[in-house]
Write a protein that holds these residues in place. Structure first.
Motif, PDB file in Angstrom:
ATOM      1  N   PHE A  74       0.841  -1.198   0.000  1.00 15.61           N
ATOM      2  CA  PHE A  74       0.000   0.000   0.000  1.00 15.61           C
ATOM      3  C   PHE A  74       0.883   1.258   0.000  1.00 15.61           C
ATOM      4  O   PHE A  74       0.660   2.203   0.735  1.00 15.61           O
ATOM      5  CB  PHE A  74      -0.933   0.002   1.202  1.00 15.61           C
ATOM      6  CG  PHE A  74      -1.803  -1.216   1.274  1.00 15.61           C
ATOM      7  CD1 PHE A  74      -2.945  -1.296   0.497  1.00 15.61           C
ATOM      8  CD2 PHE A  74      -1.453  -2.284   2.091  1.00 15.61           C
ATOM      9  CE1 PHE A  74      -3.748  -2.426   0.549  1.00 15.61           C
ATOM     10  CE2 PHE A  74      -2.252  -3.417   2.141  1.00 15.61           C
ATOM     11  CZ  PHE A  74      -3.401  -3.493   1.378  1.00 15.61           C
ATOM     12  N   GLY A  75       1.878   1.200  -0.876  1.00 18.00           N
ATOM     13  CA  GLY A  75       2.903   2.241  -0.970  1.00 18.00           C
ATOM     14  C   GLY A  75       4.261   1.553  -1.019  1.00 18.00           C
ATOM     15  O   GLY A  75       4.431   0.570  -1.744  1.00 18.00           O
ATOM     16  N   PRO A  76       5.244   2.029  -0.277  1.00 20.59           N
ATOM     17  CA  PRO A  76       6.530   1.337  -0.218  1.00 20.59           C
ATOM     18  C   PRO A  76       6.359  -0.069   0.365  1.00 20.59           C
ATOM     19  O   PRO A  76       5.373  -0.372   1.054  1.00 20.59           O
ATOM     20  CB  PRO A  76       7.371   2.224   0.703  1.00 20.59           C
ATOM     21  CG  PRO A  76       6.709   3.561   0.653  1.00 20.59           C
ATOM     22  CD  PRO A  76       5.257   3.288   0.473  1.00 20.59           C
ATOM     23  N   GLY A  77       7.360  -0.935   0.092  1.00 17.65           N
ATOM     24  CA  GLY A  77       7.324  -2.283   0.624  1.00 17.65           C
ATOM     25  C   GLY A  77       7.382  -2.295   2.146  1.00 17.65           C
ATOM     26  O   GLY A  77       7.724  -1.299   2.793  1.00 17.65           O
ATOM     27  N   PHE A 115      11.814   0.591   7.975  1.00 19.48           N
ATOM     28  CA  PHE A 115      12.993   1.443   8.011  1.00 19.48           C
ATOM     29  C   PHE A 115      12.616   2.885   8.359  1.00 19.48           C
ATOM     30  O   PHE A 115      13.249   3.525   9.207  1.00 19.48           O
ATOM     31  CB  PHE A 115      13.702   1.390   6.665  1.00 19.48           C
ATOM     32  CG  PHE A 115      14.954   2.219   6.592  1.00 19.48           C
ATOM     33  CD1 PHE A 115      16.151   1.742   7.088  1.00 19.48           C
ATOM     34  CD2 PHE A 115      14.931   3.489   6.026  1.00 19.48           C
ATOM     35  CE1 PHE A 115      17.309   2.506   7.021  1.00 19.48           C
ATOM     36  CE2 PHE A 115      16.071   4.258   5.956  1.00 19.48           C
ATOM     37  CZ  PHE A 115      17.265   3.767   6.455  1.00 19.48           C
ATOM     38  N   VAL A 116      11.597   3.400   7.712  1.00 15.65           N
ATOM     39  CA  VAL A 116      11.175   4.776   7.959  1.00 15.65           C
ATOM     40  C   VAL A 116      10.587   4.921   9.360  1.00 15.65           C
ATOM     41  O   VAL A 116      10.865   5.903  10.078  1.00 15.65           O
ATOM     42  CB  VAL A 116      10.162   5.224   6.887  1.00 15.65           C
ATOM     43  CG1 VAL A 116       9.595   6.599   7.227  1.00 15.65           C
ATOM     44  CG2 VAL A 116      10.819   5.251   5.502  1.00 15.65           C
ATOM     45  N   LEU A 117       9.790   3.959   9.792  1.00 14.22           N
ATOM     46  CA  LEU A 117       9.179   4.029  11.122  1.00 14.22           C
ATOM     47  C   LEU A 117      10.214   3.968  12.243  1.00 14.22           C
ATOM     48  O   LEU A 117       9.964   4.451  13.350  1.00 14.22           O
ATOM     49  CB  LEU A 117       8.169   2.893  11.288  1.00 14.22           C
ATOM     50  CG  LEU A 117       6.878   3.015  10.479  1.00 14.22           C
ATOM     51  CD1 LEU A 117       6.031   1.758  10.619  1.00 14.22           C
ATOM     52  CD2 LEU A 117       6.078   4.254  10.913  1.00 14.22           C
ATOM     53  N   THR A 118      11.363   3.376  11.975  1.00 18.61           N
ATOM     54  CA  THR A 118      12.423   3.294  12.994  1.00 18.61           C
ATOM     55  C   THR A 118      13.433   4.423  12.875  1.00 18.61           C
ATOM     56  O   THR A 118      14.526   4.346  13.433  1.00 18.61           O
ATOM     57  CB  THR A 118      13.145   1.936  12.898  1.00 18.61           C
ATOM     58  OG1 THR A 118      13.636   1.738  11.557  1.00 18.61           O
ATOM     59  CG2 THR A 118      12.222   0.797  13.263  1.00 18.61           C
ATOM     60  N   GLY A 124      11.776  13.433  -0.400  1.00 19.24           N
ATOM     61  CA  GLY A 124      10.648  12.976  -1.206  1.00 19.24           C
ATOM     62  C   GLY A 124      10.727  11.530  -1.643  1.00 19.24           C
ATOM     63  O   GLY A 124       9.872  11.080  -2.397  1.00 19.24           O
ATOM     64  N   HIS A 125      11.737  10.801  -1.186  1.00 19.96           N
ATOM     65  CA  HIS A 125      11.881   9.396  -1.589  1.00 19.96           C
ATOM     66  C   HIS A 125      11.732   8.514  -0.356  1.00 19.96           C
ATOM     67  O   HIS A 125      12.543   8.571   0.572  1.00 19.96           O
ATOM     68  CB  HIS A 125      13.239   9.170  -2.266  1.00 19.96           C
ATOM     69  CG  HIS A 125      13.377   9.881  -3.580  1.00 19.96           C
ATOM     70  ND1 HIS A 125      12.812   9.421  -4.740  1.00 19.96           N
ATOM     71  CD2 HIS A 125      14.010  11.043  -3.895  1.00 19.96           C
ATOM     72  CE1 HIS A 125      13.089  10.253  -5.737  1.00 19.96           C
ATOM     73  NE2 HIS A 125      13.812  11.257  -5.242  1.00 19.96           N
ATOM     74  N   TRP A 126      10.693   7.680  -0.353  1.00 21.88           N
ATOM     75  CA  TRP A 126      10.410   6.807   0.778  1.00 21.88           C
ATOM     76  C   TRP A 126      10.643   5.347   0.442  1.00 21.88           C
ATOM     77  O   TRP A 126      10.260   4.466   1.185  1.00 21.88           O
ATOM     78  CB  TRP A 126       8.965   7.009   1.231  1.00 21.88           C
ATOM     79  CG  TRP A 126       8.698   8.420   1.627  1.00 21.88           C
ATOM     80  CD1 TRP A 126       8.111   9.385   0.869  1.00 21.88           C
ATOM     81  CD2 TRP A 126       9.048   9.040   2.857  1.00 21.88           C
ATOM     82  NE1 TRP A 126       8.060  10.572   1.537  1.00 21.88           N
ATOM     83  CE2 TRP A 126       8.623  10.383   2.783  1.00 21.88           C
ATOM     84  CE3 TRP A 126       9.676   8.605   4.026  1.00 21.88           C
ATOM     85  CZ2 TRP A 126       8.809  11.289   3.822  1.00 21.88           C
ATOM     86  CZ3 TRP A 126       9.850   9.500   5.054  1.00 21.88           C
ATOM     87  CH2 TRP A 126       9.425  10.816   4.961  1.00 21.88           C
TER      88      TRP A 126
END
Length: 365
Positions: A223-226, A232-235, A243-245
């Motif tokens: 539902f977006g990035p894997g 990774f982003v949440l941590t 702009g790159h997630w």
């Protein structure tokens, strides 16, 4: 003076009484066999009852991770060809790992099973073949044979001391290979009229589709990035280019993907791909007759060995990942997700489902 009972009289006395109400199994079993049956086998351990023989190979992955990480920790991670991420095996194969896995699997499925189905449809029903023993297929003939043997034995009991048993005694049955509960693993060396099921390819493609969907959700899109990129982003991780997630797009733009828990995608992919191919190749690991069945089919042998070779490469690159890349926690989480789908499908759920079920272990290839 009374005469000692003759040898013939002793045999008649020791013999189980004849009774028309008894089945041939009992009336033709000796007293010793009836009164000295072998003790019941102890129940298997939970792990032994759960896993098929080839599935114990899954222990290779945590062992490889532990030994590779230990080797790197004590100084074995010195620069080498494989410590360079741009080595040809990493760039050409691992970076496109699921593509290679899918390609080799499709070839294996088409050459080994597809060709077998075509050949099967153009030849008459075989009289015998390699496969699983199915006693119910010849039950009627066994019953007829049992009745005839019972009659002959009763008529000739006064002239012979040899009694023929129409079915296996408890001791003989105890020696028979036992199939595992909840599986279709045939007894080794058995012969019957087993053939390739018409839906074998459909089931295999469904299993591949489910494995592909799992890989896609973990590494490509959730539902977006894997899922790994989201972790990774949440941590606390981010890309140095705003702009790159997604790790893939971040690095394509020359950005640096850093700061969070970077679960090892290599460890996940290599484990997931290896276990998938291992399961689909399992008939050649569990049934020695399967190799005999493709003895005269060079293309089928090459397809099987291609799967074996690719899995060998996946294991080697997994070892290199264990030695050179990621922290231990990142490798362990990657291994966990790599084995998760296998455990929830091939090790457990597929064994209870009629569709897509486990890969067929009782086929003539």
């Amino acid at each position: 003076m009374e005469q000692a009972p003759s040898h013939h009289m002793r045999l008649e006395r020791d013999r189980a009484p004849e009774s028309p109400s008894l089945s041939p199994i009992i009336s033709h079993a000796t007293l010793d066999e009836l009164t000295h049956a072998p003790p019941a086998r102890p129940p298997p351990t939970p792990l032994a009852a759960l896993l098929l023989p080839h599935q114990f190979l899954s222990v290779v992955f945590p062992v490889t991770l532990a030994l590779g990480s230990l080797f790197g920790f004590i100084g074995g991670d010195r620069p080498s060809y494989f410590s360079n991420k741009r080595n040809i095996f990493n760039m050409l194969f691992v970076k496109n790992g699921w593509g290679w896995t899918s390609l080799v699997f499709w070839i294996y499925l088409a050459v080994v099973f597809g060709q077998a189905l075509l050949n099967q449809n153009h030849r008459p029903e075989p009289s015998s073949g390699v496969g699983v023993h199915r006693p119910e297929q010849d039950q009627a003939s066994q019953d007829i044979h049992a009745t005839a043997t019972a009659t002959d034995a009763s008529a000739s009991s006064s002239s012979t001391t040899t009694r023929t048993r129409t079915r296996s005694s408890p001791r003989e049955q105890d020696k028979e290979p036992q199939s595992l509960v909840g599986t279709n693993l045939p007894a080794s060396g058995t012969v019957s009229n087993a053939r390739v099921a018409s839906d074998v390819i459909v089931k295999a493609l469904v299993r591949w589709g489910l494995a592909t969907l799992y890989w896609w959700l973990i590494s490509q899109w959730f539902f977006g990035p894997g899922l790994f990129d989201r972790v990774f982003v949440l941590t606390g991780g981010s890309c140095s280019v705003d702009g790159h997630w997604s790790q893939h797009h971040c690095r394509r733009q020359g950005g640096l993907w850093s700061g969070g828990v970077d679960i090892s995608g290599h460890m996940f992919l290599l484990t997931h791909a290896f276990l998938f191919l291992m399961e689909e190749l399992s008939v050649f690991m569990n049934v020695p007759e399967a190799w005999t069945a493709i003895r005269d089919r060079a293309s089928a042998r090459y397809a099987v060995w291609a799967v074996v070779a690719l899995n060998g490469l996946w294991w080697w690159m997994l070892l290199m990942t264990s030695v050179y890349y990621h922290h231990l926690a990142e490798k362990m989480t990657g291994l966990f997700f790599g084995m998760l789908f296998w455990f929830c499908s091939y090790a457990t759920t597929y064994k209870t489902l009629a569709f897509p079920s486990m890969p067929d272990q009782a086929v003539v290839l």
